[in-house]
Design a protein around this motif. Structure first.
Motif, PDB file in Angstrom:
ATOM      1  N   GLU A 196       0.862  -1.187   0.000  1.00  0.00           N
ATOM      2  CA  GLU A 196       0.000   0.000   0.000  1.00  0.00           C
ATOM      3  C   GLU A 196       0.897   1.234   0.000  1.00  0.00           C
ATOM      4  OE1 GLU A 196      -3.604   0.132   0.714  1.00  0.00           O
ATOM      5  OE2 GLU A 196      -3.911  -1.993   1.102  1.00  0.00           O
ATOM      6  N   ASP A 197       0.437   2.294  -0.642  1.00  0.00           N
ATOM      7  CA  ASP A 197       1.177   3.559  -0.669  1.00  0.00           C
ATOM      8  C   ASP A 197       0.144   4.669  -0.878  1.00  0.00           C
ATOM      9  OD1 ASP A 197       2.731   5.781  -1.229  1.00  0.00           O
ATOM     10  OD2 ASP A 197       4.051   4.774  -2.650  1.00  0.00           O
ATOM     11  N   GLY A 198      -0.112   5.438   0.159  1.00  0.00           N
ATOM     12  CA  GLY A 198      -1.147   6.462  -0.004  1.00  0.00           C
ATOM     13  C   GLY A 198      -1.281   7.369   1.198  1.00  0.00           C
ATOM     14  N   ARG A 199      -2.383   8.112   1.211  1.00  0.00           N
ATOM     15  CA  ARG A 199      -2.617   9.063   2.298  1.00  0.00           C
ATOM     16  C   ARG A 199      -3.010   8.309   3.570  1.00  0.00           C
ATOM     17  NH1 ARG A 199      -3.353  14.130   1.154  1.00  0.00           N
ATOM     18  NH2 ARG A 199      -4.968  14.420   2.710  1.00  0.00           N
ATOM     19  N   PRO A 200      -2.486   8.732   4.741  1.00  0.00           N
ATOM     20  CA  PRO A 200      -2.730   7.976   5.968  1.00  0.00           C
ATOM     21  C   PRO A 200      -4.209   7.834   6.325  1.00  0.00           C
ATOM     22  CG  PRO A 200      -1.542  10.024   6.428  1.00  0.00           C
ATOM     23  CD  PRO A 200      -1.561   9.846   4.956  1.00  0.00           C
ATOM     24  N   GLU A 201      -4.996   8.893   6.112  1.00  0.00           N
ATOM     25  CA  GLU A 201      -6.421   8.830   6.478  1.00  0.00           C
ATOM     26  C   GLU A 201      -7.110   7.718   5.708  1.00  0.00           C
ATOM     27  OE1 GLU A 201      -4.309  11.550   5.739  1.00  0.00           O
ATOM     28  OE2 GLU A 201      -5.841  12.513   4.519  1.00  0.00           O
ATOM     29  N   GLU A 202      -6.726   7.541   4.439  1.00  0.00           N
ATOM     30  CA  GLU A 202      -7.366   6.499   3.622  1.00  0.00           C
ATOM     31  C   GLU A 202      -6.767   5.138   3.937  1.00  0.00           C
ATOM     32  OE1 GLU A 202      -6.552   7.993  -0.270  1.00  0.00           O
ATOM     33  OE2 GLU A 202      -7.719   9.802   0.138  1.00  0.00           O
ATOM     34  N   LEU A 203      -5.447   5.120   3.921  1.00  0.00           N
ATOM     35  CA  LEU A 203      -4.753   3.841   4.000  1.00  0.00           C
ATOM     36  C   LEU A 203      -4.845   3.165   5.374  1.00  0.00           C
ATOM     37  CD1 LEU A 203      -1.392   3.526   2.250  1.00  0.00           C
ATOM     38  CD2 LEU A 203      -1.756   2.428   4.413  1.00  0.00           C
ATOM     39  N   LEU A 204      -4.811   3.977   6.424  1.00  0.00           N
ATOM     40  CA  LEU A 204      -4.834   3.382   7.763  1.00  0.00           C
ATOM     41  C   LEU A 204      -6.254   3.068   8.216  1.00  0.00           C
ATOM     42  CD1 LEU A 204      -2.121   5.508   9.600  1.00  0.00           C
ATOM     43  CD2 LEU A 204      -1.897   3.224   8.684  1.00  0.00           C
ATOM     44  N   ILE A 205      -7.226   3.620   7.526  1.00  0.00           N
ATOM     45  CA  ILE A 205      -8.605   3.376   7.930  1.00  0.00           C
ATOM     46  C   ILE A 205      -9.303   2.429   6.957  1.00  0.00           C
ATOM     47  CG2 ILE A 205     -10.855   4.540   8.263  1.00  0.00           C
ATOM     48  CD1 ILE A 205      -8.860   6.836   9.475  1.00  0.00           C
ATOM     49  N   ASN A 206      -8.963   2.580   5.683  1.00  0.00           N
ATOM     50  CA  ASN A 206      -9.611   1.717   4.692  1.00  0.00           C
ATOM     51  C   ASN A 206      -8.600   1.258   3.635  1.00  0.00           C
ATOM     52  OD1 ASN A 206     -11.600   0.383   3.393  1.00  0.00           O
ATOM     53  ND2 ASN A 206     -12.410   2.187   2.334  1.00  0.00           N
ATOM     54  N   PRO A 207      -7.721   0.307   4.007  1.00  0.00           N
ATOM     55  CA  PRO A 207      -6.699  -0.129   3.047  1.00  0.00           C
ATOM     56  C   PRO A 207      -7.327  -0.814   1.824  1.00  0.00           C
ATOM     57  CG  PRO A 207      -6.361  -1.101   5.233  1.00  0.00           C
ATOM     58  CD  PRO A 207      -7.662  -0.413   5.279  1.00  0.00           C
ATOM     59  N   LYS A 208      -6.590  -0.739   0.698  1.00  0.00           N
ATOM     60  CA  LYS A 208      -7.150  -1.283  -0.554  1.00  0.00           C
ATOM     61  C   LYS A 208      -6.979  -2.790  -0.639  1.00  0.00           C
ATOM     62  CE  LYS A 208      -5.814   2.749  -3.297  1.00  0.00           C
ATOM     63  NZ  LYS A 208      -4.435   3.055  -2.880  1.00  0.00           N
ATOM     64  N   THR A 209      -5.878  -3.298  -0.099  1.00  0.00           N
ATOM     65  CA  THR A 209      -5.581  -4.721  -0.289  1.00  0.00           C
ATOM     66  C   THR A 209      -6.066  -5.559   0.902  1.00  0.00           C
ATOM     67  OG1 THR A 209      -3.440  -4.514   0.789  1.00  0.00           O
ATOM     68  CG2 THR A 209      -3.483  -4.138  -1.590  1.00  0.00           C
ATOM     69  N   GLN A 210      -6.258  -6.836   0.655  1.00  0.00           N
ATOM     70  CA  GLN A 210      -6.655  -7.764   1.720  1.00  0.00           C
ATOM     71  C   GLN A 210      -5.582  -7.799   2.796  1.00  0.00           C
ATOM     72  OE1 GLN A 210      -9.370  -9.261   2.612  1.00  0.00           O
ATOM     73  NE2 GLN A 210     -10.322  -8.268   0.851  1.00  0.00           N
ATOM     74  N   TRP A 211      -4.317  -7.820   2.342  1.00  0.00           N
ATOM     75  CA  TRP A 211      -3.209  -7.869   3.292  1.00  0.00           C
ATOM     76  C   TRP A 211      -3.233  -6.631   4.198  1.00  0.00           C
ATOM     77  CZ3 TRP A 211       0.783  -5.248   5.245  1.00  0.00           C
ATOM     78  CH2 TRP A 211       1.636  -5.976   6.069  1.00  0.00           C
ATOM     79  N   GLY A 212      -3.440  -5.460   3.567  1.00  0.00           N
ATOM     80  CA  GLY A 212      -3.504  -4.198   4.319  1.00  0.00           C
ATOM     81  C   GLY A 212      -4.632  -4.223   5.341  1.00  0.00           C
ATOM     82  N   LYS A 213      -5.772  -4.740   4.928  1.00  0.00           N
ATOM     83  CA  LYS A 213      -6.936  -4.803   5.831  1.00  0.00           C
ATOM     84  C   LYS A 213      -6.620  -5.673   7.050  1.00  0.00           C
ATOM     85  CE  LYS A 213     -10.611  -4.450   2.291  1.00  0.00           C
ATOM     86  NZ  LYS A 213     -10.452  -3.126   1.868  1.00  0.00           N
ATOM     87  N   LYS A 214      -5.958  -6.814   6.794  1.00  0.00           N
ATOM     88  CA  LYS A 214      -5.625  -7.739   7.880  1.00  0.00           C
ATOM     89  C   LYS A 214      -4.612  -7.088   8.849  1.00  0.00           C
ATOM     90  CE  LYS A 214      -4.124 -12.447   8.429  1.00  0.00           C
ATOM     91  NZ  LYS A 214      -3.201 -13.364   7.809  1.00  0.00           N
ATOM     92  N   PHE A 215      -3.631  -6.428   8.265  1.00  0.00           N
ATOM     93  CA  PHE A 215      -2.601  -5.777   9.078  1.00  0.00           C
ATOM     94  C   PHE A 215      -3.217  -4.687   9.965  1.00  0.00           C
ATOM     95  CE2 PHE A 215       0.866  -2.496   9.337  1.00  0.00           C
ATOM     96  CZ  PHE A 215       1.703  -3.217  10.161  1.00  0.00           C
ATOM     97  N   ILE A 216      -4.050  -3.870   9.365  1.00  0.00           N
ATOM     98  CA  ILE A 216      -4.671  -2.758  10.087  1.00  0.00           C
ATOM     99  C   ILE A 216      -5.663  -3.250  11.152  1.00  0.00           C
ATOM    100  CG2 ILE A 216      -6.319  -0.836   9.746  1.00  0.00           C
ATOM    101  CD1 ILE A 216      -3.377  -0.231   9.095  1.00  0.00           C
ATOM    102  N   SER A 217      -6.293  -4.396  10.882  1.00  0.00           N
ATOM    103  CA  SER A 217      -7.288  -4.896  11.836  1.00  0.00           C
ATOM    104  C   SER A 217      -6.649  -5.190  13.198  1.00  0.00           C
ATOM    105  CB  SER A 217      -7.972  -6.146  11.283  1.00  0.00           C
ATOM    106  OG  SER A 217      -7.038  -7.215  11.281  1.00  0.00           O
ATOM    107  N   LYS A 218      -5.330  -5.381  13.213  1.00  0.00           N
ATOM    108  CA  LYS A 218      -4.645  -5.672  14.483  1.00  0.00           C
ATOM    109  C   LYS A 218      -4.314  -4.385  15.245  1.00  0.00           C
ATOM    110  CE  LYS A 218      -2.751 -10.095  13.162  1.00  0.00           C
ATOM    111  NZ  LYS A 218      -2.897 -10.211  11.710  1.00  0.00           N
ATOM    112  N   TRP A 219      -4.451  -3.252  14.534  1.00  0.00           N
ATOM    113  CA  TRP A 219      -4.149  -1.975  15.178  1.00  0.00           C
ATOM    114  C   TRP A 219      -5.415  -1.378  15.741  1.00  0.00           C
ATOM    115  CZ3 TRP A 219      -0.575   1.080  11.263  1.00  0.00           C
ATOM    116  CH2 TRP A 219       0.711   0.515  11.310  1.00  0.00           C
TER     117      TRP A 219
END
Ligand SMILES: Nc1ncnc2c1ncn2[C@@H]1O[C@H](COP(=O)(O)OP(=O)(O)OP(=O)(O)O)[C@@H](O)[C@H]1O
Ligand SMILES: [Mg+2]
Length: 221
Positions: A196-219
């Motif tokens: 993922e590479d993008g704006r923090p508000e978008e990426l940390l709240i609604n990541p585009k990839t499945q991997w990103g979503k899984k990673f963020i769900s732990k935060w």
């Protein structure tokens, strides 16, 4: 500007970093996040020129100051540690005192740096970086050893330095709060690749990839 192309870093049989293309612009703060072993420090070391990639190029004519993940102070006073890290300045003592105060180290200035706590040592290491003026700060987990107050001092010092110099900041962090607070751009690494590479508000709240979503769900944001 820092421009990376077709970067690969291989240890033994393992490719720990594999990046097709990545650029950084002066003035932007970029937070690099990802799990342990995802290649964050390796990427920063390659950017800072501490290690070489096995393939690819890093193009830049920027002046960078690098803070490694692990820091060892010189066996000298806290003040001396900062002064000897300073390149050129007419106002050495004044600047040194400013940095010591900013990072909450003024009352430790005459203490031997070998006796500092982990958090104090990390603030000193950052002080040795911030004492010089560069185009980019390359900071590997600048507040990983700091308590809440120490983290606040470190974040304020980075922000102040950036406002003063207009530099770019490339930093790794395990803190989503820190990424949201400081960065205009977040890059997520997984197994040495950018996912993922993008704006923090978008990426940390609604990541585009499945991997990103899984990673963020732990935060817990
Ligand atoms: N000198 C080395 N020799 C062999 N393997 C290495 C070396 N340096 C790093 N690695 C491996 O490369 C991978 C990426 O390491 P790196 O230090 O970049 O991870 P990281 O994302 O910074 O992790 P952390 O969050 O723990 O700091 C790891 O699996 C690590 O074991
Ligand atoms: Mg690391």
């Amino acid at each position: 500007m820092i421009k990376l192309q077709n970067i690969k870093k291989i240890y033994g049989e393992r490719t720990v970093l594999n990046i097709d293309g990545l650029s950084f612009t002066k003035g932007e703060t970029v937070a690099i996040v990802g799990p342990n072993g995802s290649g964050k420090s390796t990427l920063l070391k390659i950017i800072a020129g501490v290690i070489k990639s096995d393939e690819g190029t890093v193009e830049t004519n920027s002046r960078m100051y690098y803070l490694p993940q692990q820091n060892i102070p010189f066996r000298k006073s806290v003040r001396k540690n900062i002064l000897i890290s300073m390149e050129n300045a007419d106002d050495k003592e004044i600047r040194c005192n400013e940095i010591l105060a900013e990072l909450g180290l003024a009352n430790l200035a005459d203490k031997n740096a070998k006796g500092l706590s982990g958090g104090e040592c990390q603030r000193l290491a950052l002080g040795r970086v911030l004492i010089n003026e560069g185009d980019f700060l390359v900071l590997d987990e600048p507040s990983s050893a700091a308590d809440i107050e120490g983290t606040e001092m470190i974040e304020n010092a980075i922000r102040k330095y950036k406002d003063k110099t207009g530099c770019g900041v490339i930093m790794t962090t395990h803190s989503p709060v820190q990424a949201l607070k400081l960065a205009e751009r977040v890059i997520m690494l997984c197994d040495g690749k950018i996912v993922e590479d993008g704006r923090p508000e978008e990426l940390l709240i609604n990541p585009k990839t499945q991997w990103g979503k899984k990673f963020i769900s732990k935060w817990k944001l």
